[in-house]
Write a protein that holds these residues in place. Structure first.
Motif, PDB file in Angstrom:
ATOM      1  N   GLY A 145     -20.502 -33.894 -14.158  1.00 56.54           N
ATOM      2  CA  GLY A 145     -21.136 -33.958 -12.838  1.00 56.54           C
ATOM      3  C   GLY A 145     -21.250 -35.385 -12.327  1.00 56.54           C
ATOM      4  N   ILE A 146     -21.718 -36.271 -13.183  1.00 58.42           N
ATOM      5  CA  ILE A 146     -21.903 -37.672 -12.800  1.00 58.42           C
ATOM      6  C   ILE A 146     -20.564 -38.309 -12.450  1.00 58.42           C
ATOM      7  CG2 ILE A 146     -22.533 -39.955 -13.696  1.00 58.42           C
ATOM      8  CD1 ILE A 146     -24.807 -38.455 -15.285  1.00 58.42           C
ATOM      9  N   VAL A 147     -19.560 -38.116 -13.299  1.00 63.55           N
ATOM     10  CA  VAL A 147     -18.250 -38.732 -13.054  1.00 63.55           C
ATOM     11  C   VAL A 147     -17.609 -38.144 -11.800  1.00 63.55           C
ATOM     12  CG1 VAL A 147     -15.904 -39.023 -13.957  1.00 63.55           C
ATOM     13  CG2 VAL A 147     -17.874 -39.471 -15.430  1.00 63.55           C
ATOM     14  N   GLY A 148     -17.767 -36.845 -11.565  1.00 67.83           N
ATOM     15  CA  GLY A 148     -17.232 -36.228 -10.344  1.00 67.83           C
ATOM     16  C   GLY A 148     -17.800 -36.887  -9.097  1.00 67.83           C
ATOM     17  N   ILE A 149     -19.101 -37.125  -9.088  1.00 65.13           N
ATOM     18  CA  ILE A 149     -19.760 -37.787  -7.956  1.00 65.13           C
ATOM     19  C   ILE A 149     -19.213 -39.215  -7.796  1.00 65.13           C
ATOM     20  CG2 ILE A 149     -21.977 -38.713  -7.127  1.00 65.13           C
ATOM     21  CD1 ILE A 149     -21.904 -35.676  -6.868  1.00 65.13           C
ATOM     22  N   MET A 150     -19.071 -39.925  -8.925  1.00 67.41           N
ATOM     23  CA  MET A 150     -18.554 -41.304  -8.864  1.00 67.41           C
ATOM     24  C   MET A 150     -17.119 -41.340  -8.342  1.00 67.41           C
ATOM     25  SD  MET A 150     -19.959 -43.270 -12.214  1.00 67.41           S
ATOM     26  CE  MET A 150     -19.559 -44.891 -11.562  1.00 67.41           C
ATOM     27  N   LEU A 151     -16.288 -40.390  -8.776  1.00 67.71           N
ATOM     28  CA  LEU A 151     -14.894 -40.363  -8.330  1.00 67.71           C
ATOM     29  C   LEU A 151     -14.802 -40.087  -6.835  1.00 67.71           C
ATOM     30  CD1 LEU A 151     -13.248 -38.541 -11.331  1.00 67.71           C
ATOM     31  CD2 LEU A 151     -12.795 -40.889 -10.608  1.00 67.71           C
ATOM     32  N   ASP A 152     -15.648 -39.204  -6.332  1.00 65.41           N
ATOM     33  CA  ASP A 152     -15.668 -38.960  -4.882  1.00 65.41           C
ATOM     34  C   ASP A 152     -16.036 -40.238  -4.137  1.00 65.41           C
ATOM     35  OD1 ASP A 152     -14.955 -36.330  -5.243  1.00 65.41           O
ATOM     36  OD2 ASP A 152     -16.936 -35.497  -4.766  1.00 65.41           O
ATOM     37  N   TRP A 153     -17.002 -40.974  -4.673  1.00 63.46           N
ATOM     38  CA  TRP A 153     -17.434 -42.231  -4.062  1.00 63.46           C
ATOM     39  C   TRP A 153     -16.290 -43.258  -4.076  1.00 63.46           C
ATOM     40  CZ3 TRP A 153     -18.729 -46.964  -6.783  1.00 63.46           C
ATOM     41  CH2 TRP A 153     -19.374 -47.921  -5.997  1.00 63.46           C
ATOM     42  N   ILE A 154     -15.602 -43.385  -5.210  1.00 62.56           N
ATOM     43  CA  ILE A 154     -14.476 -44.316  -5.321  1.00 62.56           C
ATOM     44  C   ILE A 154     -13.360 -43.891  -4.371  1.00 62.56           C
ATOM     45  CG2 ILE A 154     -12.617 -45.154  -6.834  1.00 62.56           C
ATOM     46  CD1 ILE A 154     -14.723 -44.968  -9.170  1.00 62.56           C
ATOM     47  N   GLY A 155     -13.009 -42.588  -4.387  1.00 62.15           N
ATOM     48  CA  GLY A 155     -11.949 -42.059  -3.528  1.00 62.15           C
ATOM     49  C   GLY A 155     -12.235 -42.251  -2.053  1.00 62.15           C
ATOM     50  N   GLY A 156     -13.505 -42.290  -1.697  1.00 61.37           N
ATOM     51  CA  GLY A 156     -13.916 -42.511  -0.304  1.00 61.37           C
ATOM     52  C   GLY A 156     -13.996 -43.982   0.059  1.00 61.37           C
ATOM     53  N   GLY A 157     -13.510 -44.848  -0.828  1.00 60.12           N
ATOM     54  CA  GLY A 157     -13.505 -46.280  -0.541  1.00 60.12           C
ATOM     55  C   GLY A 157     -14.805 -47.001  -0.854  1.00 60.12           C
ATOM     56  N   MET A 158     -15.707 -46.345  -1.581  1.00 54.04           N
ATOM     57  CA  MET A 158     -16.986 -46.948  -2.009  1.00 54.04           C
ATOM     58  C   MET A 158     -17.840 -47.386  -0.823  1.00 54.04           C
ATOM     59  SD  MET A 158     -15.725 -49.302  -5.176  1.00 54.04           S
ATOM     60  CE  MET A 158     -14.196 -48.897  -5.992  1.00 54.04           C
ATOM     61  N   LYS A 159     -17.793 -46.614   0.253  1.00 52.80           N
ATOM     62  CA  LYS A 159     -18.535 -46.986   1.472  1.00 52.80           C
ATOM     63  C   LYS A 159     -19.993 -46.555   1.427  1.00 52.80           C
ATOM     64  CE  LYS A 159     -14.455 -46.993   4.405  1.00 52.80           C
ATOM     65  NZ  LYS A 159     -13.350 -46.258   3.837  1.00 52.80           N
ATOM     66  N   GLU A 160     -20.249 -45.400   0.809  1.00 52.45           N
ATOM     67  CA  GLU A 160     -21.603 -44.858   0.762  1.00 52.45           C
ATOM     68  C   GLU A 160     -22.499 -45.727  -0.117  1.00 52.45           C
ATOM     69  OE1 GLU A 160     -23.714 -40.588  -0.380  1.00 52.45           O
ATOM     70  OE2 GLU A 160     -21.527 -40.758  -0.415  1.00 52.45           O
ATOM     71  N   ASP A 161     -23.774 -45.818   0.240  1.00 50.16           N
ATOM     72  CA  ASP A 161     -24.741 -46.601  -0.537  1.00 50.16           C
ATOM     73  C   ASP A 161     -24.939 -45.946  -1.905  1.00 50.16           C
ATOM     74  OD1 ASP A 161     -26.901 -48.019  -1.565  1.00 50.16           O
ATOM     75  OD2 ASP A 161     -28.354 -47.167  -0.162  1.00 50.16           O
ATOM     76  N   TYR A 162     -24.490 -46.645  -2.951  1.00 51.88           N
ATOM     77  CA  TYR A 162     -24.586 -46.048  -4.287  1.00 51.88           C
ATOM     78  C   TYR A 162     -26.033 -45.908  -4.737  1.00 51.88           C
ATOM     79  CZ  TYR A 162     -25.313 -50.684  -6.327  1.00 51.88           C
ATOM     80  OH  TYR A 162     -25.819 -51.909  -6.653  1.00 51.88           O
ATOM     81  N   GLY A 163     -26.943 -46.702  -4.198  1.00 54.54           N
ATOM     82  CA  GLY A 163     -28.361 -46.583  -4.562  1.00 54.54           C
ATOM     83  C   GLY A 163     -28.889 -45.198  -4.223  1.00 54.54           C
ATOM     84  N   LYS A 164     -28.478 -44.681  -3.081  1.00 60.47           N
ATOM     85  CA  LYS A 164     -28.893 -43.345  -2.652  1.00 60.47           C
ATOM     86  C   LYS A 164     -28.271 -42.278  -3.566  1.00 60.47           C
ATOM     87  CE  LYS A 164     -31.087 -40.752   0.237  1.00 60.47           C
ATOM     88  NZ  LYS A 164     -32.479 -40.558  -0.123  1.00 60.47           N
ATOM     89  N   ILE A 165     -27.014 -42.506  -3.955  1.00 60.14           N
ATOM     90  CA  ILE A 165     -26.335 -41.559  -4.856  1.00 60.14           C
ATOM     91  C   ILE A 165     -27.079 -41.485  -6.187  1.00 60.14           C
ATOM     92  CG2 ILE A 165     -24.219 -41.108  -6.175  1.00 60.14           C
ATOM     93  CD1 ILE A 165     -22.678 -42.496  -3.849  1.00 60.14           C
ATOM     94  N   VAL A 166     -27.417 -42.650  -6.756  1.00 57.39           N
ATOM     95  CA  VAL A 166     -28.118 -42.690  -8.046  1.00 57.39           C
ATOM     96  C   VAL A 166     -29.508 -42.058  -7.914  1.00 57.39           C
ATOM     97  CG1 VAL A 166     -29.082 -44.214  -9.829  1.00 57.39           C
ATOM     98  CG2 VAL A 166     -26.789 -44.653  -8.920  1.00 57.39           C
ATOM     99  N   GLU A 167     -30.153 -42.317  -6.792  1.00 56.44           N
ATOM    100  CA  GLU A 167     -31.465 -41.709  -6.542  1.00 56.44           C
ATOM    101  C   GLU A 167     -31.340 -40.182  -6.516  1.00 56.44           C
ATOM    102  OE1 GLU A 167     -34.325 -41.658  -2.711  1.00 56.44           O
ATOM    103  OE2 GLU A 167     -33.688 -43.676  -3.334  1.00 56.44           O
ATOM    104  N   ASN A 168     -30.334 -39.672  -5.821  1.00 54.89           N
ATOM    105  CA  ASN A 168     -30.105 -38.221  -5.770  1.00 54.89           C
ATOM    106  C   ASN A 168     -29.787 -37.656  -7.155  1.00 54.89           C
ATOM    107  OD1 ASN A 168     -30.600 -38.090  -3.039  1.00 54.89           O
ATOM    108  ND2 ASN A 168     -28.449 -38.174  -2.442  1.00 54.89           N
ATOM    109  N   MET A 169     -29.021 -38.403  -7.951  1.00 52.92           N
ATOM    110  CA  MET A 169     -28.741 -37.968  -9.323  1.00 52.92           C
ATOM    111  C   MET A 169     -30.054 -37.852 -10.102  1.00 52.92           C
ATOM    112  SD  MET A 169     -25.505 -40.169 -10.628  1.00 52.92           S
ATOM    113  CE  MET A 169     -23.864 -39.977  -9.973  1.00 52.92           C
ATOM    114  N   GLY A 170     -30.928 -38.818  -9.903  1.00 58.78           N
ATOM    115  CA  GLY A 170     -32.219 -38.802 -10.583  1.00 58.78           C
ATOM    116  C   GLY A 170     -33.031 -37.570 -10.225  1.00 58.78           C
ATOM    117  N   VAL A 171     -33.022 -37.215  -8.936  1.00 63.30           N
ATOM    118  CA  VAL A 171     -33.738 -36.019  -8.484  1.00 63.30           C
ATOM    119  C   VAL A 171     -33.128 -34.774  -9.145  1.00 63.30           C
ATOM    120  CG1 VAL A 171     -34.219 -34.548  -6.475  1.00 63.30           C
ATOM    121  CG2 VAL A 171     -34.492 -37.039  -6.299  1.00 63.30           C
TER     122      VAL A 171
END
Length: 191
Positions: A145-171
């Motif tokens: 799950g974690i790697v899938g989310i990271m790969l989507d972020w990388i594939g999208g050019g790393m534009k999204e704020d990763y802090g929000k992604i990590v926060e959502n993972m935490g939730v």
């Protein structure tokens, strides 16, 4: 000859520099060794090819990012540091992603993400009777799950704020690893 880690690090830095101006598949061993002043023989002493160096670099950067951040209390910080390391090496990672594909980046990310999640699972399993097989399954499940989310972020050019992604993972993960362990304890005891 300089020590092994110094030589490997010099080759890694040269590779990171060269990918800023050249696609990975166009970089030669000569390009690398000329850039950092290390002999071809020294390169082949440490690595079988450029892709072997790429793997070593990715794993080393991941290890550095996770240093001391493999507990339940610190895993989110560890994930943030992995995202940060990927972002700091954006040109390198995107070049590798485009040159050798998602599968390679995926396998590098799996290595240190599994290490992080497995440490958290082991910590939360202390005193429990959950089998090694089920602990590994839990770690694999969350790793994917974690790697899938990271790969989507990388594939999208790393534009999204990763802090929000990590926060959502935490939730998403809050309490779920412990709940998974308890569910396997019940299943194993036949309840």
């Amino acid at each position: 000859m300089p020590n092994t880690n110094t030589t490997k690090a010099a080759l890694g830095e040269s590779l990171k520099k060269l990918v800023l101006t050249k696609r990975l598949e166009k970089i030669t061993i000569n390009d690398l060794t000329s850039d950092c002043g290390i002999s071809r023989m020294a390169f082949y002493y440490h690595f079988k090819d450029i892709y072997d160096l790429v793997e070593w670099l990715c794993v080393e950067d991941g290890k550095k990012a996770l240093q001391g951040k493999k507990t339940y209390e610190t895993w989110q910080e560890g994930m943030s540091q992995i995202f940060e390391a990927v972002l700091e090496n954006k040109a390198f990672i995107l070049n590798v992603y485009r040159s050798i594909g998602r599968e390679k980046i995926e396998s590098y990310l799996y290595k240190f993400t599994y290490d992080l999640v497995k440490s958290v699972v082991e910590e939360k399993c202390r005193g429990s009777e959950v089998s090694a097989e089920h602990k590994a399954f839990i770690a694999d499940f969350y790793k994917y799950g974690i790697v899938g989310i990271m790969l989507d972020w990388i594939g999208g050019g790393m534009k999204e704020d990763y802090g929000k992604i990590v926060e959502n993972m935490g939730v998403m993960l809050h309490g779920n690893i412990v709940r998974s362990i308890k569910n396997f304890e019940k299943a194993e005891s036949g309840d």
